[in-house]
Design a protein around this motif. Sequence first.
Motif, PDB file in Angstrom:
ATOM      1  N   ARG A  33       0.830  -1.201   0.000  1.00  0.00           N
ATOM      2  CA  ARG A  33       0.000   0.000   0.000  1.00  0.00           C
ATOM      3  C   ARG A  33       0.875   1.266   0.000  1.00  0.00           C
ATOM      4  O   ARG A  33       2.084   1.199   0.168  1.00  0.00           O
ATOM      5  CB  ARG A  33      -0.920   0.017   1.224  1.00  0.00           C
ATOM      6  N   ASP A  34       0.211   2.407  -0.163  1.00  0.00           N
ATOM      7  CA  ASP A  34       0.853   3.724  -0.136  1.00  0.00           C
ATOM      8  C   ASP A  34       1.925   3.868  -1.222  1.00  0.00           C
ATOM      9  O   ASP A  34       2.968   4.490  -1.016  1.00  0.00           O
ATOM     10  CB  ASP A  34       1.466   4.006   1.240  1.00  0.00           C
ATOM     11  N   LEU A  35       1.636   3.316  -2.377  1.00  0.00           N
ATOM     12  CA  LEU A  35       2.589   3.394  -3.479  1.00  0.00           C
ATOM     13  C   LEU A  35       2.482   4.725  -4.218  1.00  0.00           C
ATOM     14  O   LEU A  35       1.396   5.292  -4.372  1.00  0.00           O
ATOM     15  CB  LEU A  35       2.341   2.263  -4.472  1.00  0.00           C
ATOM     16  N   ASP A  36       3.631   5.194  -4.692  1.00  0.00           N
ATOM     17  CA  ASP A  36       3.664   6.365  -5.563  1.00  0.00           C
ATOM     18  C   ASP A  36       3.667   5.954  -7.032  1.00  0.00           C
ATOM     19  O   ASP A  36       3.176   6.698  -7.883  1.00  0.00           O
ATOM     20  CB  ASP A  36       4.908   7.207  -5.267  1.00  0.00           C
ATOM     21  N   ALA A  37       4.245   4.783  -7.321  1.00  0.00           N
ATOM     22  CA  ALA A  37       4.292   4.332  -8.712  1.00  0.00           C
ATOM     23  C   ALA A  37       4.488   2.826  -8.784  1.00  0.00           C
ATOM     24  O   ALA A  37       5.084   2.204  -7.894  1.00  0.00           O
ATOM     25  CB  ALA A  37       5.419   5.038  -9.463  1.00  0.00           C
ATOM     26  N   VAL A  38       3.960   2.264  -9.869  1.00  0.00           N
ATOM     27  CA  VAL A  38       4.185   0.860 -10.227  1.00  0.00           C
ATOM     28  C   VAL A  38       4.907   0.881 -11.571  1.00  0.00           C
ATOM     29  O   VAL A  38       4.369   1.390 -12.567  1.00  0.00           O
ATOM     30  CB  VAL A  38       2.864   0.085 -10.335  1.00  0.00           C
ATOM     31  N   LEU A  39       6.119   0.359 -11.601  1.00  0.00           N
ATOM     32  CA  LEU A  39       6.950   0.389 -12.798  1.00  0.00           C
ATOM     33  C   LEU A  39       7.016  -1.007 -13.412  1.00  0.00           C
ATOM     34  O   LEU A  39       7.329  -1.981 -12.720  1.00  0.00           O
ATOM     35  CB  LEU A  39       8.367   0.850 -12.457  1.00  0.00           C
ATOM     36  N   VAL A  40       6.738  -1.100 -14.701  1.00  0.00           N
ATOM     37  CA  VAL A  40       6.756  -2.384 -15.410  1.00  0.00           C
ATOM     38  C   VAL A  40       7.845  -2.335 -16.475  1.00  0.00           C
ATOM     39  O   VAL A  40       7.861  -1.421 -17.312  1.00  0.00           O
ATOM     40  CB  VAL A  40       5.390  -2.670 -16.060  1.00  0.00           C
ATOM     41  N   THR A  41       8.740  -3.305 -16.456  1.00  0.00           N
ATOM     42  CA  THR A  41       9.825  -3.302 -17.441  1.00  0.00           C
ATOM     43  C   THR A  41       9.365  -3.799 -18.807  1.00  0.00           C
ATOM     44  O   THR A  41       9.798  -3.287 -19.833  1.00  0.00           O
ATOM     45  CB  THR A  41      11.019  -4.160 -16.977  1.00  0.00           C
ATOM     46  N   HIS A  42       8.480  -4.831 -18.815  1.00  0.00           N
ATOM     47  CA  HIS A  42       7.992  -5.345 -20.094  1.00  0.00           C
ATOM     48  C   HIS A  42       6.749  -6.192 -19.885  1.00  0.00           C
ATOM     49  O   HIS A  42       6.335  -6.442 -18.766  1.00  0.00           O
ATOM     50  CB  HIS A  42       9.086  -6.115 -20.832  1.00  0.00           C
ATOM     51  N   GLN A  43       6.177  -6.662 -20.974  1.00  0.00           N
ATOM     52  CA  GLN A  43       4.832  -7.216 -20.995  1.00  0.00           C
ATOM     53  C   GLN A  43       4.703  -8.664 -20.545  1.00  0.00           C
ATOM     54  O   GLN A  43       3.576  -9.146 -20.361  1.00  0.00           O
ATOM     55  CB  GLN A  43       4.261  -7.117 -22.416  1.00  0.00           C
ATOM     56  N   HIS A  44       5.766  -9.403 -20.356  1.00  0.00           N
ATOM     57  CA  HIS A  44       5.648 -10.819 -20.026  1.00  0.00           C
ATOM     58  C   HIS A  44       4.950 -11.017 -18.672  1.00  0.00           C
ATOM     59  O   HIS A  44       5.194 -10.259 -17.727  1.00  0.00           O
ATOM     60  CB  HIS A  44       7.027 -11.484 -20.027  1.00  0.00           C
ATOM     61  N   ASP A  70       5.565  -1.505 -25.664  1.00  0.00           N
ATOM     62  CA  ASP A  70       4.822  -2.694 -26.071  1.00  0.00           C
ATOM     63  C   ASP A  70       3.811  -3.144 -25.031  1.00  0.00           C
ATOM     64  O   ASP A  70       2.879  -3.890 -25.339  1.00  0.00           O
ATOM     65  CB  ASP A  70       5.785  -3.845 -26.375  1.00  0.00           C
ATOM     66  N   THR A  71       3.973  -2.705 -23.786  1.00  0.00           N
ATOM     67  CA  THR A  71       3.034  -3.082 -22.729  1.00  0.00           C
ATOM     68  C   THR A  71       1.795  -2.205 -22.730  1.00  0.00           C
ATOM     69  O   THR A  71       0.771  -2.559 -22.154  1.00  0.00           O
ATOM     70  CB  THR A  71       3.736  -3.014 -21.355  1.00  0.00           C
ATOM     71  N   ALA A  72       1.849  -1.061 -23.395  1.00  0.00           N
ATOM     72  CA  ALA A  72       0.748  -0.099 -23.349  1.00  0.00           C
ATOM     73  C   ALA A  72      -0.583  -0.726 -23.749  1.00  0.00           C
ATOM     74  O   ALA A  72      -1.611  -0.502 -23.102  1.00  0.00           O
ATOM     75  CB  ALA A  72       1.063   1.090 -24.245  1.00  0.00           C
ATOM     76  N   ASP A 102      15.244   7.148 -13.936  1.00  0.00           N
ATOM     77  CA  ASP A 102      15.722   7.313 -15.302  1.00  0.00           C
ATOM     78  C   ASP A 102      15.431   6.038 -16.075  1.00  0.00           C
ATOM     79  O   ASP A 102      15.739   4.928 -15.623  1.00  0.00           O
ATOM     80  CB  ASP A 102      17.219   7.603 -15.318  1.00  0.00           C
ATOM     81  N   VAL A 103      14.824   6.202 -17.249  1.00  0.00           N
ATOM     82  CA  VAL A 103      14.452   5.065 -18.094  1.00  0.00           C
ATOM     83  C   VAL A 103      15.578   4.802 -19.081  1.00  0.00           C
ATOM     84  O   VAL A 103      15.972   5.681 -19.857  1.00  0.00           O
ATOM     85  CB  VAL A 103      13.139   5.342 -18.844  1.00  0.00           C
ATOM     86  N   LEU A 104      16.089   3.579 -19.033  1.00  0.00           N
ATOM     87  CA  LEU A 104      17.153   3.152 -19.941  1.00  0.00           C
ATOM     88  C   LEU A 104      16.656   1.929 -20.711  1.00  0.00           C
ATOM     89  O   LEU A 104      15.533   1.484 -20.542  1.00  0.00           O
ATOM     90  CB  LEU A 104      18.417   2.808 -19.153  1.00  0.00           C
ATOM     91  N   GLY A 105      17.525   1.389 -21.537  1.00  0.00           N
ATOM     92  CA  GLY A 105      17.182   0.118 -22.160  1.00  0.00           C
ATOM     93  C   GLY A 105      16.717   0.244 -23.580  1.00  0.00           C
ATOM     94  O   GLY A 105      17.195   1.081 -24.333  1.00  0.00           O
ATOM     95  N   GLY A 106      15.733  -0.581 -23.908  1.00  0.00           N
ATOM     96  CA  GLY A 106      15.269  -0.639 -25.284  1.00  0.00           C
ATOM     97  C   GLY A 106      14.586  -1.946 -25.582  1.00  0.00           C
ATOM     98  O   GLY A 106      13.382  -1.999 -25.788  1.00  0.00           O
ATOM     99  N   CYS A 118      10.477  -7.972 -27.581  1.00  0.00           N
ATOM    100  CA  CYS A 118       9.599  -6.891 -27.161  1.00  0.00           C
ATOM    101  C   CYS A 118      10.448  -5.806 -26.516  1.00  0.00           C
ATOM    102  O   CYS A 118      11.612  -6.024 -26.175  1.00  0.00           O
ATOM    103  CB  CYS A 118       8.527  -7.385 -26.179  1.00  0.00           C
ATOM    104  N   THR A 119       9.853  -4.629 -26.347  1.00  0.00           N
ATOM    105  CA  THR A 119      10.576  -3.558 -25.684  1.00  0.00           C
ATOM    106  C   THR A 119      10.769  -3.884 -24.209  1.00  0.00           C
ATOM    107  O   THR A 119      10.015  -4.656 -23.618  1.00  0.00           O
ATOM    108  CB  THR A 119       9.837  -2.212 -25.815  1.00  0.00           C
ATOM    109  N   ASN A 120      11.781  -3.317 -23.612  1.00  0.00           N
ATOM    110  CA  ASN A 120      12.122  -3.550 -22.209  1.00  0.00           C
ATOM    111  C   ASN A 120      12.676  -2.254 -21.640  1.00  0.00           C
ATOM    112  O   ASN A 120      13.681  -1.732 -22.124  1.00  0.00           O
ATOM    113  CB  ASN A 120      13.167  -4.663 -22.096  1.00  0.00           C
ATOM    114  N   ALA A 121      12.002  -1.729 -20.627  1.00  0.00           N
ATOM    115  CA  ALA A 121      12.463  -0.503 -19.977  1.00  0.00           C
ATOM    116  C   ALA A 121      13.250  -0.867 -18.727  1.00  0.00           C
ATOM    117  O   ALA A 121      12.754  -1.571 -17.853  1.00  0.00           O
ATOM    118  CB  ALA A 121      11.275   0.378 -19.602  1.00  0.00           C
ATOM    119  N   ALA A 122      14.495  -0.435 -18.657  1.00  0.00           N
ATOM    120  CA  ALA A 122      15.309  -0.621 -17.458  1.00  0.00           C
ATOM    121  C   ALA A 122      15.212   0.645 -16.618  1.00  0.00           C
ATOM    122  O   ALA A 122      15.163   1.758 -17.157  1.00  0.00           O
ATOM    123  CB  ALA A 122      16.760  -0.901 -17.841  1.00  0.00           C
TER     124      ALA A 122
END
Length: 212
Positions: A33-44, A70-72, A102-106, A118-122
């Motif tokens: 609980r009390d999260l500010d953000a949920v970050l997803v690296t990719h769709q799997h 690709d997860t959108a 900071d979003v890195l990757g590809g 698929c795309t992957n956000a680090a």
Amino acid sequence: MKLTHLGHACFLVEGGARLLIDPGTMSDFDGVRDLDAVLVTHQHPDHLDVARVAALLAANRNASLVVDADTASTVEGLPAHVVVEPGDRLRFGGENDNATVDVLGGLHAAVYGDVPGCTNAAYLIDEGAFFHPGDSFLVPPSEVDVLAVAVDGPWLKLAEAIDYVRAVDPRVAVPMHEGETTDPAKYFGMLAAFLPDGVVRSPLRTSTDEPR
């Protein structure tokens, strides 16, 4: 910064903000609980359990959902989300106490054969305090204090994980992506997924001396 591993590739990062990374099917995140953000690296699915994340966001109405390109389409039915690309910088938390992402990757590391990529956000948290590469061997351009490193999957071998830690050279490396190894049935299923139907027989259920 406080880091909690919630199974497989999922981490709760607490500092200037409360960030949850990669809430997938093999992770235990439902009560966070009390999260500010949920970050997803990719769709799997082992990195994004859409049904459970919908419930999580309902219980964390102030949390932003951050996904790669690709997860959108996978999260179209979920609350408003942010689609990121390499080079983006995000900030979460209060005005005087916050966290930078900071979003890195590809791209996801090559899985096997002709399995589509698929795309992957680090995600690099607080300028290197923590780095989650998703399913990639991306070496960030700056120093890393704590690195999450995958130790299992069809897209890697342990020697590559070792080489990756050496390349990043963090102060601490935290193993992740171990979900299949904790359940033999899942692990055998991963092998079977890349072979013709019926070739892989679980030793937990069948004898190896069946007539051919």
